[in-house]
Design a protein around this motif. Structure first.
Motif, PDB file in Angstrom:
ATOM      1  N   PHE A  64       0.213  -4.791   4.183  1.00 26.98           N
ATOM      2  CA  PHE A  64       0.208  -3.759   5.208  1.00 26.98           C
ATOM      3  C   PHE A  64       1.631  -3.366   5.591  1.00 26.98           C
ATOM      4  O   PHE A  64       1.893  -2.211   5.929  1.00 26.98           O
ATOM      5  N   ALA A  65       2.547  -4.337   5.534  1.00 26.95           N
ATOM      6  CA  ALA A  65       3.957  -4.013   5.772  1.00 26.95           C
ATOM      7  C   ALA A  65       4.491  -3.116   4.664  1.00 26.95           C
ATOM      8  O   ALA A  65       5.270  -2.179   4.913  1.00 26.95           O
ATOM      9  N   VAL A  66       4.064  -3.386   3.420  1.00 28.78           N
ATOM     10  CA  VAL A  66       4.446  -2.532   2.288  1.00 28.78           C
ATOM     11  C   VAL A  66       3.929  -1.110   2.504  1.00 28.78           C
ATOM     12  O   VAL A  66       4.636  -0.126   2.269  1.00 28.78           O
ATOM     13  N   ASN A  67       2.679  -0.998   2.969  1.00 28.38           N
ATOM     14  CA  ASN A  67       2.088   0.304   3.238  1.00 28.38           C
ATOM     15  C   ASN A  67       2.927   1.104   4.224  1.00 28.38           C
ATOM     16  O   ASN A  67       3.269   2.273   3.983  1.00 28.38           O
ATOM     17  N   LEU A  79      -5.803  11.300  -7.822  1.00 28.68           N
ATOM     18  CA  LEU A  79      -5.384  10.583  -9.029  1.00 28.68           C
ATOM     19  C   LEU A  79      -4.551   9.359  -8.673  1.00 28.68           C
ATOM     20  O   LEU A  79      -4.691   8.290  -9.286  1.00 28.68           O
ATOM     21  N   VAL A  80      -3.666   9.514  -7.688  1.00 27.43           N
ATOM     22  CA  VAL A  80      -2.839   8.379  -7.250  1.00 27.43           C
ATOM     23  C   VAL A  80      -3.716   7.279  -6.680  1.00 27.43           C
ATOM     24  O   VAL A  80      -3.541   6.090  -7.003  1.00 27.43           O
ATOM     25  N   TRP A  81      -4.696   7.652  -5.851  1.00 27.56           N
ATOM     26  CA  TRP A  81      -5.587   6.638  -5.292  1.00 27.56           C
ATOM     27  C   TRP A  81      -6.448   5.991  -6.371  1.00 27.56           C
ATOM     28  O   TRP A  81      -6.741   4.795  -6.293  1.00 27.56           O
ATOM     29  N   GLY A 128       1.159  -0.222  -2.010  1.00 27.49           N
ATOM     30  CA  GLY A 128       2.278   0.709  -2.158  1.00 27.49           C
ATOM     31  C   GLY A 128       1.849   2.023  -2.785  1.00 27.49           C
ATOM     32  O   GLY A 128       2.227   3.103  -2.321  1.00 27.49           O
ATOM     33  N   ILE A 129       1.032   1.945  -3.834  1.00 29.31           N
ATOM     34  CA  ILE A 129       0.544   3.157  -4.508  1.00 29.31           C
ATOM     35  C   ILE A 129      -0.383   3.935  -3.571  1.00 29.31           C
ATOM     36  O   ILE A 129      -0.312   5.163  -3.477  1.00 29.31           O
ATOM     37  N   PHE A 130      -1.238   3.213  -2.877  1.00 28.04           N
ATOM     38  CA  PHE A 130      -2.154   3.845  -1.938  1.00 28.04           C
ATOM     39  C   PHE A 130      -1.376   4.597  -0.857  1.00 28.04           C
ATOM     40  O   PHE A 130      -1.729   5.717  -0.475  1.00 28.04           O
ATOM     41  N   ALA A 131      -0.319   3.983  -0.342  1.00 28.22           N
ATOM     42  CA  ALA A 131       0.499   4.610   0.693  1.00 28.22           C
ATOM     43  C   ALA A 131       1.146   5.895   0.180  1.00 28.22           C
ATOM     44  O   ALA A 131       1.265   6.883   0.927  1.00 28.22           O
TER      45      ALA A 131
END
Length: 435
Positions: free
Chosen positions: A275-278, A307-309, A337-340
């Protein structure tokens, strides 16, 4: 795309930096944006620890504690529709002042709640603010800024909200102690106190901002909810919003942590760090993403986000193949990270499109439709995740998320054919920015 010339230039011009963006904002916009991180810091203090407080500090049964937590979203959904109508009739300021007062009362009451009934009343009061603040603040923002600047504002605002919540969560983690109930009382009182900041803005620098139509305007002039949803662009955008939240935010507090713990078998520390990464990715990349998407079709940005998600869910699914390993831990962090990164595309585009489809006569109701779609996805997402993961259908869970991403991709294409170019972020138009 060239830099934006302030005062009456192309709508899709690019604001080329934070300094330029700040100078382009009207005075009211600067006031509103400058306090976002401070306002949300209070929410960050309590958000990760509320269920811990209810269960471990006040001793409520875990099932009761979970039911109490769900009251926030249920209450918010119930008041969103009436709230949108009230915003169009009386203005966002009046409705927001009521919502903030409700939140202050709710947090204060929750700080001392030792009985589930008292906690339920407190949480309902907090939920009332949740239901009113989304359409209220979005209507306020849309009234203050327009054009490409509006899209950028929503994006920067989202980054600051995450910054405030993230920092608040870190501070709260150091402050609270389940053996010392007074520490939890302190953070809920701090959350209540944070409400006085937007209240002061609404009563002071923003007191002249008017979001509703001119005096004497008939309430139905902007259209009923049924008429608003009969507009194809609004209907398809609402479907995109619901599914995006279902596969996105609806999984962050339930599906993702459950998958990470049960299937990927990573530690709670890794989940917390994710969550910190997000938060870090959103804060660091949001403005850069705003530069990349400026002047581009918002529906195309939504498709890239899908596409990213999809890539992020594939990464999370892969962690289940190597449970309880360093690779799984890295994959869980990479997922977030990718989700963010995808979030930085969703948050500027969807609110901006809703408000470009709205008028001053129905802006509150249009934003209420957006809020209801968001809340609907946030409620149903955890339910679906629980049913799938509780039965051990791990692969089906990931496939469901990927199917949702594919649905967003298709729906965004359908939406593109029905939304006016001006609301899709590509029309040539003059823009006047005050300040």
């Amino acid at each position: 795309m060239g830099p934006e010339r302030v005062g009456g230039l192309r709508q899709n011009a690019l604001v080329t930096g934070m300094t330029t963006f700040w100078k382009a904002l009207p005075t009211e916009g600067r006031w509103l944006l400058s306090t976002v991180a401070i306002q949300t810091l209070g929410r960050g203090l309590t958000l990760p620890f509320t269920i811990i407080y209810l269960h471990e500090v006040r001793g409520f049964d875990l099932g009761i504690s979970g039911a109490l937590m769900s009251l926030i979203a249920i209450t918010a959904l119930a008041v969103t529709g009436p709230g949108g109508t009230l915003i169009d009739r009386y203005g966002a300021r009046a409705v927001l002042l009521f919502g903030i007062s409700s939140m202050i009362a709710g947090c204060t009451l929750l700080a001392f709640a030792t009985h589930p009934g008292v906690a339920a009343i407190a949480i309902v009061l907090i939920g009332v603010n949740f239901g009113l603040s989304w359409p209220g603040f979005n209507a306020l923002i849309a009234t203050i800024v327009d054009g490409e600047l509006r899209q950028q504002y929503f994006g920067v605002n989202f980054a600051l909200v995450n910054l405030g919540i993230g920092v608040g969560g870190i501070i709260g983690g150091f402050l609270v102690d389940v053996q010392n109930p007074a520490t939890f009382t302190a953070i809920f009182l701090a959350d209540a106190a944070s409400g006085f900041i937007p209240m002061a803005l609404l009563l002071g620098p923003l007191r002249h901002v008017r979001t509703q139509g001119e005096p004497g305007t008939d309430d139905e002039a902007g259209g009923s909810y049924r008429e608003i949803l009969r507009r194809p662009a609004v209907l398809w955008l609402t479907l995109v919003t619901f599914i995006s939240v279902f596969i996105g935010y609806g999984q962050m507090e339930a599906g993702f942590p459950a998958f990470a713990r049960q299937v990927s078998e990573v530690s709670t520390r890794v989940v917390g760090l994710s969550f910190a990464v997000n938060t870090a990715v959103i804060v660091l990349l949001q403005f850069a993403v705003l530069k990349l998407i400026a002047g581009r079709r918002r529906t195309r940005v939504m498709q890239v986000m899908a596409l990213v998600w999809a890539a992020s869910w594939l990464v999370l699914g892969a962690t289940g193949l190597l449970p309880d390993s360093v690779a799984a831990a890295i994959g869980v962090l990479a997922f977030m990270g990718i989700f963010a990164f995808g979030e930085t595309m969703l948050q500027p585009t969807v609110p901006a499109m809703y408000n470009d489809l709205a008028t001053d006569r129905n802006r509150g109701r249009v934003n209420a439709v957006s809020a209801a779609a968001f809340q609907g996805g946030a409620i149903t997402g955890p339910i679906a995740a629980g049913l799938l993961l509780a039965n051990g259908w791990d692969a089906a869970y990931i496939i469901t998320m990927l199917a949702g991403c594919a649905s967003v991709l298709v729906l965004a294409l359908v939406l593109e054919r029905r939304v006016p170019a001006s609301a899709n972020g590509v029309a040539e138009a003059s823009q006047t920015v005050g300040g």
